[in-house]
Structure formats: structure tokens, C-alpha cells
Design a protein around this motif. Structure first.
Motif, PDB file in Angstrom:
ATOM      1  N   GLN A 121      39.930  39.078  45.626  1.00 19.17           N
ATOM      2  CA  GLN A 121      39.523  40.088  46.583  1.00 19.17           C
ATOM      3  C   GLN A 121      40.031  41.484  46.247  1.00 19.17           C
ATOM      4  O   GLN A 121      39.730  42.438  46.960  1.00 19.17           O
ATOM      5  N   ALA A 122      40.797  41.626  45.173  1.00 20.62           N
ATOM      6  CA  ALA A 122      41.323  42.941  44.806  1.00 20.62           C
ATOM      7  C   ALA A 122      40.196  43.883  44.425  1.00 20.62           C
ATOM      8  O   ALA A 122      39.179  43.471  43.865  1.00 20.62           O
ATOM      9  N   ARG A 123      40.378  45.159  44.735  1.00 23.79           N
ATOM     10  CA  ARG A 123      39.369  46.144  44.399  1.00 23.79           C
ATOM     11  C   ARG A 123      39.239  46.288  42.886  1.00 23.79           C
ATOM     12  O   ARG A 123      40.227  46.253  42.153  1.00 23.79           O
ATOM     13  N   ALA A 124      38.033  46.510  42.433  1.00 27.15           N
ATOM     14  CA  ALA A 124      37.801  46.722  41.012  1.00 27.15           C
ATOM     15  C   ALA A 124      38.281  48.110  40.614  1.00 27.15           C
ATOM     16  O   ALA A 124      37.887  49.104  41.232  1.00 27.15           O
ATOM     17  N   ARG A 125      39.131  48.172  39.605  1.00 32.02           N
ATOM     18  CA  ARG A 125      39.606  49.444  39.065  1.00 32.02           C
ATOM     19  C   ARG A 125      40.290  50.322  40.103  1.00 32.02           C
ATOM     20  O   ARG A 125      40.510  51.498  39.876  1.00 32.02           O
ATOM     21  N   GLU A 129      35.461  53.378  46.963  1.00 34.38           N
ATOM     22  CA  GLU A 129      34.088  53.084  47.355  1.00 34.38           C
ATOM     23  C   GLU A 129      33.175  53.230  46.142  1.00 34.38           C
ATOM     24  O   GLU A 129      33.236  54.233  45.430  1.00 34.38           O
ATOM     25  N   VAL A 130      32.339  52.227  45.928  1.00 35.79           N
ATOM     26  CA  VAL A 130      31.410  52.248  44.806  1.00 35.79           C
ATOM     27  C   VAL A 130      29.997  52.414  45.366  1.00 35.79           C
ATOM     28  O   VAL A 130      29.516  51.550  46.094  1.00 35.79           O
ATOM     29  N   VAL A 149      31.933  48.828  48.881  1.00 42.70           N
ATOM     30  CA  VAL A 149      30.665  49.213  48.271  1.00 42.70           C
ATOM     31  C   VAL A 149      29.776  49.865  49.324  1.00 42.70           C
ATOM     32  O   VAL A 149      29.689  49.390  50.460  1.00 42.70           O
ATOM     33  N   ILE A 150      29.127  50.951  48.942  1.00 44.61           N
ATOM     34  CA  ILE A 150      28.102  51.581  49.773  1.00 44.61           C
ATOM     35  C   ILE A 150      26.765  51.355  49.070  1.00 44.61           C
ATOM     36  O   ILE A 150      26.541  51.870  47.970  1.00 44.61           O
ATOM     37  N   THR A 151      25.885  50.552  49.677  1.00 41.49           N
ATOM     38  CA  THR A 151      24.602  50.252  49.059  1.00 41.49           C
ATOM     39  C   THR A 151      23.491  51.066  49.708  1.00 41.49           C
ATOM     40  O   THR A 151      23.477  51.255  50.916  1.00 41.49           O
ATOM     41  N   THR A 152      22.588  51.529  48.878  1.00 43.43           N
ATOM     42  CA  THR A 152      21.389  52.216  49.344  1.00 43.43           C
ATOM     43  C   THR A 152      20.204  51.653  48.573  1.00 43.43           C
ATOM     44  O   THR A 152      20.357  51.153  47.448  1.00 43.43           O
ATOM     45  N   ARG A 153      19.031  51.717  49.185  1.00 43.73           N
ATOM     46  CA  ARG A 153      17.809  51.258  48.528  1.00 43.73           C
ATOM     47  C   ARG A 153      17.142  52.430  47.820  1.00 43.73           C
ATOM     48  O   ARG A 153      17.074  53.541  48.354  1.00 43.73           O
ATOM     49  N   GLY A 154      16.649  52.181  46.607  1.00 43.50           N
ATOM     50  CA  GLY A 154      15.955  53.222  45.865  1.00 43.50           C
ATOM     51  C   GLY A 154      15.178  52.618  44.718  1.00 43.50           C
ATOM     52  O   GLY A 154      15.433  51.483  44.296  1.00 43.50           O
ATOM     53  N   TRP A 253      30.530  39.579  39.186  1.00 45.40           N
ATOM     54  CA  TRP A 253      30.508  40.255  37.894  1.00 45.40           C
ATOM     55  C   TRP A 253      29.776  41.592  37.998  1.00 45.40           C
ATOM     56  O   TRP A 253      30.223  42.601  37.423  1.00 45.40           O
ATOM     57  N   THR A 254      28.663  41.613  38.725  1.00 43.09           N
ATOM     58  CA  THR A 254      27.901  42.847  38.898  1.00 43.09           C
ATOM     59  C   THR A 254      28.740  43.914  39.584  1.00 43.09           C
ATOM     60  O   THR A 254      28.746  45.085  39.181  1.00 43.09           O
ATOM     61  N   TYR A 255      29.466  43.505  40.620  1.00 44.86           N
ATOM     62  CA  TYR A 255      30.334  44.450  41.327  1.00 44.86           C
ATOM     63  C   TYR A 255      31.396  45.020  40.390  1.00 44.86           C
ATOM     64  O   TYR A 255      31.617  46.239  40.326  1.00 44.86           O
ATOM     65  N   ARG A 256      32.073  44.157  39.629  1.00 46.27           N
ATOM     66  CA  ARG A 256      33.139  44.608  38.727  1.00 46.27           C
ATOM     67  C   ARG A 256      32.575  45.510  37.626  1.00 46.27           C
ATOM     68  O   ARG A 256      33.195  46.520  37.258  1.00 46.27           O
ATOM     69  N   TYR A 257      31.419  45.154  37.107  1.00 46.80           N
ATOM     70  CA  TYR A 257      30.826  45.941  36.017  1.00 46.80           C
ATOM     71  C   TYR A 257      30.434  47.330  36.498  1.00 46.80           C
ATOM     72  O   TYR A 257      30.762  48.340  35.862  1.00 46.80           O
TER      73      TYR A 257
END
Length: 321
Positions: A121-125, A129-130, A149-154, A253-257
Motif C-alpha cells: 500500500q506504500a505510495r509509488a515514488r 497525487e498522480v 491517483v486523480i483519474t480523468t477521462r479523455g 503495475w500500471t499505477y507504479r509505472y
């Protein structure tokens, strides 16, 4: 809970079929599929769609067991039978290469793809906020729950999840299920997708399956799949294809990358500025230069790496290994 009904499995009267059983699922007016066994014990079973007309008038029943529940939930049908063991399973409906496909799996076969331990659960890097952009064409997207994470659609130019910097797409991840991977390999869609991803500073393809799961493919020879993935790795080494066993690990993995890419974008603001001053040379420009210097070069197809590097050095541009 659904009213009490029965799950019926009979021998397939078509003895030439590799799928020796017919299964009747009492949902949506009755669904009949062909399958290779009477229960998914050690691996998920492929099921071929059939019709009610394929169910024989006098079936040779192998299994007839009361159902406690049989309900459709999205792209799957959950089945619970009335017995102490091997009582839960699921039919998953999908499409690959334009064909309907069904897989019959149980909790045991699902667990085989799940490693022991929990997701860290540790934050990546250490990024607070990503900002991740999710492509508008992405169905059932990752939620990145419990993540900063802040997600937006685009509408992304390539990939399913991306990071922007100064209004330009900086990094992206293309998500694939195993069936989607195989389908996109067969019609070359993945080749074009990776070619687009290669134009970004950072990009990758993540697959929600184990590499060894390719061996179970029945619609494209595993050797051809392995060859295609190896070929893409050689042609576009800057776009790795990563196998992550299941959806949960692929999401992690996607989140960390992307968090790592966002960290790089913040840490190295001059990277993109330099890239914008020295854009990638076009194949036409390289061929014109090679012809002017009497260098043999194919008129079509991919330009050899050695010629591309000579062009870059001749124009004072960095050669990226």
C-alpha cells in the motif's frame, strides 16, 4: 436467490468433437455450451457456444445436480450447486478474433493465478497525487482504489492510461487481457498500437495473464504468439510487454509505472524540451540522406538500425541504445 433448478451435463453425441460434453445452464431461457470436462478442477475450461437444438432429445446425462443459484452478472454467469465440495464456478463470456468465447472457471483455478501475499500500500515514488488520464474507449477501467491517483477521462492518442506533461502525452500503458492480446496479434492491431506507443517518452503494454497461459491458446498456435511477442520486443525495445498474472497485479503495475513516469516528468523538465527541438527523423528524410551519400537502403519496410544511427550521428543528434 434463484428458485431451485438443475445443472445438467450430458455426453456430446458428436463423437468427432474434441469437446465431449454438453452443458445446459438454466438462465436466459436456457444456454447450451460444449465443454471438455464436467467441472473446472485444475484449469479453466474452454466452452464453445452451442444452441438449444444441439441438446439431444434423450441426453446421456453424466451430471444432474440441483442449483442453489444461477445468475448472470455482467459478462459472466455465477453458478452455485447444491453439494459440499466443488460447488462454485463461473462462466465468463468474451470475444477474440471476432468469435464468441466462453471460459468455465472455479475459485480454485482462479487462485492458481494469484500469488501469495497482499498488494503493498506504500505510495509509488512518494508521489502525493498522480494525475492519470483514462482513455474514453476503455471499458471497465482500473479504479486505482486506495491510491493517491486523480483519474480523468479523455481521448488518448495511444494507450489506455496516460500521463500528460505540458498538454502532451508523456507516458502511456496499453492494457490487454490474454484473449485481447491474442486477437490483436492475429490481426496485427497490436503491431500498430506498439508503433504508436514507441513515439512517447515512456510506454508499455501490460497483460492480465501469466506468460505460460499462452500455452493454453487454441485459436492461435502458441509458437506464433511467442514469436510475435519476441519480434515486437526486438523492433520496439522501448515498449516492453509485461505479463502480470491477473487484473489486480496489472493494475498495480500500471499505477507504479505511471507514477514513476510522472516522477521523471517532474524531475527532468528539460527532457521534453530537448525532444521537441530534435524530433525523430522521418523514414523519407533518412532515405533521402542515404541516397545522397551512396548508402544502400531498402526502398520499403523498416530502415536498418545501423543506417538510422549513422543519420543521427551525422546530424549531431543523440543515439539512444
Amino acid at each position: 436467490m434463484d428458485r431451485l433448478r438443475y445443472l445438467a451435463i450430458a455426453r456430446n453425441p458428436d463423437t468427432s468433437s474434441a469437446l465431449g460434453y454438453l452443458m445446459m445452464i438454466p438462465v436466459d431461457g436456457g444456454i447450451v455450451v460444449k465443454t471438455s470436462d464436467t467441472w473446472p478442477r485444475t484449469k479453466a475450461l474452454y466452452c464453445h457456444p452451442a444452441s438449444m437444438a444441439d441438446w439431444p432429445e434423450n441426453p446421456e446425462l453424466v451430471v444432474e445436480i440441483a442449483l442453489l443459484s444461477c445468475a448472470r452478472r455482467g459478462a459472466a454467469i455465477d453458478i452455485v450447486v447444491d453439494r459440499a465440495r466443488e460447488n462454485r464456478s463461473q462462466l465468463v463470456f468474451t470475444v477474440a478474433r471476432g468469435r464468441d468465447m466462453i471460459f468455465w472457471q472455479s475459485p480454485r483455478t482462479q487462485r492458481q493465478a494469484r500469488p501469495k501475499g497482499s498488494i503493498p500500500q506504500a505510495r509509488a515514488r512518494g508521489v502525493t497525487e498522480v494525475p492519470i488520464t483514462v482513455d474514453t474507449r476503455e471499458h471497465y477501467p482500473y479504479q486505482f482504489r486506495n491510491r493517491s491517483v486523480i483519474t480523468t477521462r479523455g481521448a488518448l492518442s495511444c494507450g489506455d492510461y496516460g500521463i500528460y506533461r505540458e498538454d502532451e502525452l508523456y507516458a502511456a500503458v496499453e492494457r490487454k487481457t490474454l484473449d485481447d492480446l491474442i486477437g490483436s496479434l492475429s490481426n496485427s492491431r497490436l503491431r500498430y498500437a506498439i508503433g504508436q506507443l514507441a513515439t512517447l517518452a515512456h510506454a508499455a503494454v501490460v497483460v492480465e495473464a501469466r506468460y505460460s497461459a499462452i500455452l493454453q491458446s487454441t485459436f492461435m498456435r502458441p509458437a506464433l504468439i511467442f514469436d510475435a511477442i519476441a519480434d515486437y520486443a526486438l523492433r520496439w525495445p522501448e515498449v516492453p510487454v509485461v505479463f502480470c498474472e491477473n487484473r489486480k497485479l496489472a493494475e498495480e503495475w500500471t499505477y507504479r509505472y505511471l507514477a514513476g513516469a510522472y516522477h521523471l516528468a517532474l524531475e527532468s523538465p528539460t527532457t521534453l524540451e530537448t525532444a521537441s527541438v530534435q524530433p525523430k527523423p522521418t523514414p523519407a528524410a533518412i532515405r533521402q540522406w542515404a541516397s545522397a551519400h551512396d548508402i544502400d537502403i531498402p526502398t520499403k519496410g523498416r530502415i536498418p538500425l545501423a543506417i538510422r544511427e549513422r543519420y543521427l550521428r551525422a546530424h549531431g543528434q543523440a543515439v539512444i541504445n
